[in-house]
Design a protein around this motif. Structure first.
Motif, PDB file in Angstrom:
ATOM      1  N   ALA A  23       0.934  -1.229   0.055  1.00  0.00           N
ATOM      2  CA  ALA A  23      -0.001  -0.036   0.062  1.00  0.00           C
ATOM      3  C   ALA A  23       0.745   1.345   0.011  1.00  0.00           C
ATOM      4  O   ALA A  23       0.393   2.236   0.042  1.00  0.00           O
ATOM      5  N   GLY A  24       2.246   1.230  -0.041  1.00  0.00           N
ATOM      6  CA  GLY A  24       3.096   2.163  -0.242  1.00  0.00           C
ATOM      7  C   GLY A  24       3.806   2.681   0.979  1.00  0.00           C
ATOM      8  O   GLY A  24       4.282   3.870   0.985  1.00  0.00           O
ATOM      9  N   HIS A  25       3.508   1.904   2.138  1.00  0.00           N
ATOM     10  CA  HIS A  25       4.014   2.362   3.809  1.00  0.00           C
ATOM     11  C   HIS A  25       5.467   1.832   3.727  1.00  0.00           C
ATOM     12  O   HIS A  25       5.780   0.900   3.152  1.00  0.00           O
ATOM     13  N   VAL A  26       6.071   2.458   4.795  1.00  0.00           N
ATOM     14  CA  VAL A  26       7.560   2.079   5.100  1.00  0.00           C
ATOM     15  C   VAL A  26       7.041   1.273   6.459  1.00  0.00           C
ATOM     16  O   VAL A  26       6.132   1.981   7.299  1.00  0.00           O
ATOM     17  N   VAL A  27       7.589   0.247   6.634  1.00  0.00           N
ATOM     18  CA  VAL A  27       6.941  -0.650   7.707  1.00  0.00           C
ATOM     19  C   VAL A  27       8.250  -1.163   8.691  1.00  0.00           C
ATOM     20  O   VAL A  27       9.109  -1.588   7.813  1.00  0.00           O
ATOM     21  N   ASP A  28       8.320  -0.927   9.897  1.00  0.00           N
ATOM     22  CA  ASP A  28       9.167  -1.906  10.914  1.00  0.00           C
ATOM     23  C   ASP A  28       8.245  -3.022  11.609  1.00  0.00           C
ATOM     24  O   ASP A  28       7.208  -2.814  11.768  1.00  0.00           O
ATOM     25  N   HIS A  29       9.152  -3.843  12.101  1.00  0.00           N
ATOM     26  CA  HIS A  29       8.367  -4.930  12.791  1.00  0.00           C
ATOM     27  C   HIS A  29       9.181  -5.186  14.151  1.00  0.00           C
ATOM     28  O   HIS A  29      10.422  -5.407  14.018  1.00  0.00           O
ATOM     29  N   ALA A  30       8.319  -5.462  14.970  1.00  0.00           N
ATOM     30  CA  ALA A  30       8.922  -6.116  16.424  1.00  0.00           C
ATOM     31  C   ALA A  30       7.922  -7.199  16.874  1.00  0.00           C
ATOM     32  O   ALA A  30       6.835  -7.074  16.720  1.00  0.00           O
ATOM     33  N   LEU A 130      -0.719  15.040  -5.835  1.00  0.00           N
ATOM     34  CA  LEU A 130       0.547  15.564  -5.751  1.00  0.00           C
ATOM     35  C   LEU A 130       0.769  16.096  -7.056  1.00  0.00           C
ATOM     36  O   LEU A 130       0.472  15.436  -8.188  1.00  0.00           O
ATOM     37  N   GLN A 131       1.535  17.518  -7.115  1.00  0.00           N
ATOM     38  CA  GLN A 131       1.781  18.143  -8.622  1.00  0.00           C
ATOM     39  C   GLN A 131       3.211  18.842  -8.552  1.00  0.00           C
ATOM     40  O   GLN A 131       3.092  19.873  -7.516  1.00  0.00           O
ATOM     41  N   ILE A 132       3.664  18.785  -9.545  1.00  0.00           N
ATOM     42  CA  ILE A 132       5.097  19.901  -9.599  1.00  0.00           C
ATOM     43  C   ILE A 132       5.214  20.057 -11.126  1.00  0.00           C
ATOM     44  O   ILE A 132       5.084  18.914 -11.864  1.00  0.00           O
ATOM     45  N   ALA A 133       4.976  21.217 -11.361  1.00  0.00           N
ATOM     46  CA  ALA A 133       5.042  21.649 -12.857  1.00  0.00           C
ATOM     47  C   ALA A 133       3.940  21.123 -13.330  1.00  0.00           C
ATOM     48  O   ALA A 133       2.718  20.992 -13.146  1.00  0.00           O
ATOM     49  N   ASP A 134       4.129  20.393 -14.581  1.00  0.00           N
ATOM     50  CA  ASP A 134       3.104  19.746 -15.479  1.00  0.00           C
ATOM     51  C   ASP A 134       3.076  18.209 -15.046  1.00  0.00           C
ATOM     52  O   ASP A 134       2.356  17.538 -15.913  1.00  0.00           O
ATOM     53  N   LEU A 135       3.732  17.582 -14.021  1.00  0.00           N
ATOM     54  CA  LEU A 135       3.677  16.293 -13.474  1.00  0.00           C
ATOM     55  C   LEU A 135       2.661  16.190 -12.428  1.00  0.00           C
ATOM     56  O   LEU A 135       2.973  16.794 -11.270  1.00  0.00           O
ATOM     57  N   LEU A 161       8.950   8.205  -6.846  1.00  0.00           N
ATOM     58  CA  LEU A 161       8.331   9.537  -7.422  1.00  0.00           C
ATOM     59  C   LEU A 161       7.798  10.161  -6.316  1.00  0.00           C
ATOM     60  O   LEU A 161       7.984  11.623  -6.250  1.00  0.00           O
ATOM     61  N   GLU A 162       6.853   9.541  -5.590  1.00  0.00           N
ATOM     62  CA  GLU A 162       5.809  10.184  -4.891  1.00  0.00           C
ATOM     63  C   GLU A 162       6.901  10.805  -3.649  1.00  0.00           C
ATOM     64  O   GLU A 162       6.626  11.888  -3.092  1.00  0.00           O
ATOM     65  N   TYR A 163       8.019  10.124  -3.115  1.00  0.00           N
ATOM     66  CA  TYR A 163       8.849  10.526  -2.136  1.00  0.00           C
ATOM     67  C   TYR A 163       9.494  11.664  -2.909  1.00  0.00           C
ATOM     68  O   TYR A 163       9.725  12.753  -2.055  1.00  0.00           O
TER      69      TYR A 163
END
Length: 227
Positions: A23-30, A130-135, A161-163
């Protein structure tokens, strides 16, 4: 979001980590309460998923300690115990939400999103575009367009790209990309970043008069508005 999963059941933990990353998340696990408390107290997270019954320290006492020390990271408790009394105990211990097992993963994601909205401003709408210029990036439909034309990206390219866009105008280092896009907390000594940046440039900047993605020699990469 950067999420910490504190769950001792291996099958459940693997299911959560895999789904959250997809789903696009960064995950740590314990896999125990002791390590989970240490990570939650020492690392910045956007959300916690905490199993109630854990070795080392149970999930409710873990939350009580965090709240007592001023840590207000949004937390969702997972438990097979689903009575009204059990849910009330979980919420009073410091949980922001309580979900009983078995659960639907789509519901878990929705509850995480609601907790995040509350934490960021009392229910304000989440950023979905999200947008930057014409992207342009649509985070819900997972689509990208440049100058109105669709750009076909692989999942990892989309995350990269999202990051970059979320940090538009700022240089992002290899370490930042490894930790936030690949979830590596070490350098694997490969050219994986260079390869993905090259592919992303081919798809985003090729055939356009102005490039958006730039290399900052000796520092990292930046995406910025044309001057």
């Amino acid at each position: 979001m950067k999420i910490l999963v504190i769950e001792d059941d291996r099958a459940t933990a693997d299911y959560l980590v895999k789904g959250l990353k997809e789903a696009g998340h960064v995950v740590d696990h314990a896999d125990n309460g002791r390590d989970g408390l240490f990570l939650a107290a020492s690392e910045p997270y956007d959300g916690l998923i905490v199993d109630r019954m854990l070795p080392g320290r149970d999930g409710l006492s873990l939350l009580e300690v965090l709240r007592a020390t001023g840590n207000d990271t949004p937390a969702l408790v997972l438990s097979a115990l689903g009575s009204v009394d059990d849910r009330v105990k979980g919420l009073r211990a410091g949980a922001d939400d309580y979900l009983t097992k078995p659960f639907a993963f789509a519901e878990l994601l929705a509850r995480l999103e609601v907790m995040q909205r509350r934490a960021k401003g009392g229910g304000s709408a989440p950023v979905t575009r999200l947008q930057i210029a014409d992207l342009e990036m649509d985070l819900l439909s997972r689509t990208v367009k440049r100058a109105g034309k669709p750009v076909d990206l692989l999942p990892r390219e989309f995350q990269l790209l999202e990051y970059l866009i979320r940090n538009a105008g700022n240089v992002v280092t290899r370490t930042m990309l490894l930790e936030n896009v690949w979830d590596y907390h070490f350098d694997p000594q490969t050219n994986v970043i260079d390869v993905h940046i090259a592919r992303l440039r081919q798809k985003i900047d090729k055939d356009h008069p102005v490039a958006l993605i730039h290399t900052v020699r000796g520092a990292g990469y930046v995406i910025r508005e044309p001057v």
